[in-house]
Enzyme design. Structure first.
Site, PDB file in Angstrom:
ATOM      1  N   THR A  28       0.875  -1.173   0.000  1.00 61.92           N
ATOM      2  CA  THR A  28       0.000   0.000   0.000  1.00 61.92           C
ATOM      3  C   THR A  28       0.911   1.221   0.000  1.00 61.92           C
ATOM      4  OG1 THR A  28      -1.450  -1.277   1.454  1.00 61.92           O
ATOM      5  CG2 THR A  28      -1.976   1.057   1.198  1.00 61.92           C
ATOM      6  N   SER A  78      11.472  -7.648  19.656  1.00 64.50           N
ATOM      7  CA  SER A  78      10.580  -7.366  20.780  1.00 64.50           C
ATOM      8  C   SER A  78      10.765  -5.955  21.302  1.00 64.50           C
ATOM      9  CB  SER A  78      10.818  -8.336  21.928  1.00 64.50           C
ATOM     10  OG  SER A  78       9.964  -7.987  23.005  1.00 64.50           O
ATOM     11  N   LYS A  92      11.900 -16.066  20.398  1.00 63.64           N
ATOM     12  CA  LYS A  92      10.941 -14.946  20.507  1.00 63.64           C
ATOM     13  C   LYS A  92       9.567 -15.460  20.944  1.00 63.64           C
ATOM     14  CE  LYS A  92       9.115 -10.785  19.797  1.00 63.64           C
ATOM     15  NZ  LYS A  92       7.694 -10.884  19.859  1.00 63.64           N
ATOM     16  N   HIS A 144       9.731 -16.150  24.580  1.00 65.18           N
ATOM     17  CA  HIS A 144       9.737 -14.827  25.221  1.00 65.18           C
ATOM     18  C   HIS A 144       8.291 -14.367  25.389  1.00 65.18           C
ATOM     19  CE1 HIS A 144       9.105 -10.519  24.560  1.00 65.18           C
ATOM     20  NE2 HIS A 144      10.235 -10.277  25.177  1.00 65.18           N
ATOM     21  N   ASN A 145       7.480 -14.518  24.349  1.00 63.75           N
ATOM     22  CA  ASN A 145       6.083 -14.084  24.424  1.00 63.75           C
ATOM     23  C   ASN A 145       5.280 -14.938  25.398  1.00 63.75           C
ATOM     24  OD1 ASN A 145       6.995 -12.443  22.354  1.00 63.75           O
ATOM     25  ND2 ASN A 145       5.185 -12.695  21.101  1.00 63.75           N
ATOM     26  N   GLU A 191       6.021 -13.684  28.690  1.00 63.92           N
ATOM     27  CA  GLU A 191       5.301 -12.407  28.792  1.00 63.92           C
ATOM     28  C   GLU A 191       3.839 -12.648  29.200  1.00 63.92           C
ATOM     29  OE1 GLU A 191       3.710  -9.642  25.264  1.00 63.92           O
ATOM     30  OE2 GLU A 191       5.881  -9.868  25.225  1.00 63.92           O
TER      31      GLU A 191
END
Length: 490
Positions: free
Chosen positions: A41, A137, A192, A195-196, A199
């Site tokens: 876009t 992150s 990652k 990691h989440n 979290e």
């Protein structure tokens, strides 16, 4: 457009200019690396170019078509993609790779499923292209001012871009830039993802601390803001505690009172937490704190059902529990702080165990202490506490579990009474604390040398002849439990 003003080729390209992409591109440009940007876009391209002008005439150049975008980058070309995981990534690779040459490199900076990265790395290698899957992150703030970066895949590709990543990543005074080469294959995406998952656990535990303080301790939002601000000066110092304090202080701009009280109690999710729990099951690693945080999100989604259930139980006489005695606020606040810290150790221990199990399975040879180091800045779970985790793995890189590190073991022992008091108080007050309770159960299970699992194994042998081992004689045994029991009944 800035296309025409460009004299020399740029150092790097970035495709995908939603929030994260736009901010990361500006961060790279601000660090002195001329960058080409592209988005399907085209209005997003113009918007990014405009921001680059406003934020200090940064060396960022926008392109409306993929061919001129790719050709504007110096060889070997390095292009970061920040597009939605799944099919859009494959589509973007298809669009760009047509114009790329042998030795060029593509980096996926999205939250991608690690096996997709491994599939793409193989496919790209056949075309002579290098590929990295890089966890990023820190949200939009981190992307703009210094994220935590987790690149995995081709080491050669990492070397092409290391100088950029070292400057762009969050900088922590005593431990350097929050980036390291994670390992082969999809290890960057996997790390990652975990990691989440950590979290998710962290956020759930903080929400439970809030619930106990508000529902039992009757703390006002202003008192909660003060408590969390205070906590953020000590052992709980972290990004999530800091933003929680901020949230409690924000007044509603559309009405009376505080905004937090008007936010609907339904939690969304993008899927990385679910992947973490699925991986835990696949790897046979217990991750109850992370799993309970996912279950809590599922239950929060049943808002209408919960409203009806509340009516059913109220009409049956089960209203709000009344705490029999006056609560000592100061004591409660201190107990909750300790319970939160102890529960948090369990959540991180589970995440680290998951990473190690996958690393062993895949031969990634991941360094857990180094992961704790790069999470100290830039990312959502950044916390002073990660320094302790790094040191624990520095002391013993083969540490079986964070819980048995001498420092953490000592801290848990010191906090366990407060932890048990909070969980008991919550249960007696009819408040669910699944994160704190499952963390405590995890700790209590892990620290016992004998569990009732002997009975479960006996049951399995009784109905399914699954055999069992004995504590006193080596080997595998099977007993005709049913026949013996039947004879004794005659």
């Amino acid at each position: 457009m800035q296309e025409l003003e460009m004299v020399a080729p740029t150092r790097i390209g970035l495709a995908g200019l939603a929030v994260m992409g736009q901010n990361l591109a500006l961060n790279i440009a601000e660090k002195g690396f001329p960058i080409s940007v592209y988005n399907r876009t085209t209005s997003k391209v113009d918007e990014t170019v405009e921001r680059a002008k406003q934020e200090g005439n940064l060396p960022l150049y926008g392109f409306h078509d993929p061919e001129s975008f790719v050709n504007s980058i110096q060889k070997p070309r390095v292009i970061i993609m920040l597009v939605k995981a799944g099919a859009p990534v494959d589509q973007t690779i298809k669009t760009l790779s047509v114009y790329m040459e042998k030795g060029d490199c593509i980096i996926d900076g999205g939250n991608e499923w690690y096996e997709n990265t491994e599939r793409r790395e193989k496919a790209m290698a056949e075309l002579g292209l290098l590929y990295l899957g890089m966890g990023v992150s820190g949200g939009e703030e981190g992307a703009r001012n210094g994220p935590s970066l987790m690149p995995g895949g081709s080491f050669e590709a990492y070397k092409h871009i290391e100088d950029i990543l070292i400057k762009v990543a969050a900088q922590v005074p005593d431990s350097g830039p929050c980036v390291t080469y994670i390992g082969k294959g999809g290890s960057g995406n996997f790390v990652k993802m975990i990691h989440n998952g950590i979290e998710y656990g962290d956020m759930q535990l903080i929400a439970e601390a809030y619930d106990v303080l508000k529902s039992v301790g009757k703390l006002s939002n202003e008192e909660l803001r003060q408590v969390f601000s205070e906590w953020n000066k000590g052992e709980l110092l972290s990004f999530l505690i800091e933003i929680t304090a901020d949230i409690f202080g924000i007044k509603d701009d559309k009405g009376e009172g505080y905004l937090v009280d008007k936010v609907l109690d339904k939690t969304g999710m993008k899927g990385t937490g679910k992947w973490t729990v699925q991986q835990a099951a696949d790897l046979s690693i217990a991750a109850p704190t992370i799993a309970s945080s996912l279950d809590s999100r599922f239950l929060s989604g049943l808002k209408e059902e919960r409203v009806e259930a509340a009516k059913v139980f109220k009409s049956r006489g089960l209203g709000d529990f009344v705490v029999e005695r006056e609560v000592d606020k100061k004591k409660l606040i201190d107990d909750v702080r300790q319970a939160l810290y102890a529960s948090k150790i369990c959540s991180y221990a589970q995440g680290m165990n998951l990473i190690r199990a996958k690393s062993n399975e895949k031969g990634w040879n991941l360094k857990l202490g180094e992961l704790a180091r790069i999470w100290k800045g830039g990312c959502i779970i950044r916390a002073v506490f990660l320094d302790r985790i790094k040191k624990a793995y520095d002391r013993n890189q083969d540490l079986a579990n964070l819980l048995v590190d001498p420092e953490f073991a000592k801290e848990i022992i010191e906090r366990q009474s407060a932890w048990r008091r909070v969980v008991c108080l919550a249960i007696n007050s009819g408040i669910s604390t699944p994160g704190m309770s499952s963390s405590l159960a995890y700790f209590d299970t892990y620290r016992r040398d004998r569990l009732p699992a002997n009975l479960v194994q006996a049951q399995r042998d009784y109905f399914g002849a699954h055999t069992y081992e004995r504590t006193d004689i080596p080997g595998s045994f099977h007993t005709e439990w049913f026949k013996i029991a039947k004879q004794s009944k005659i």
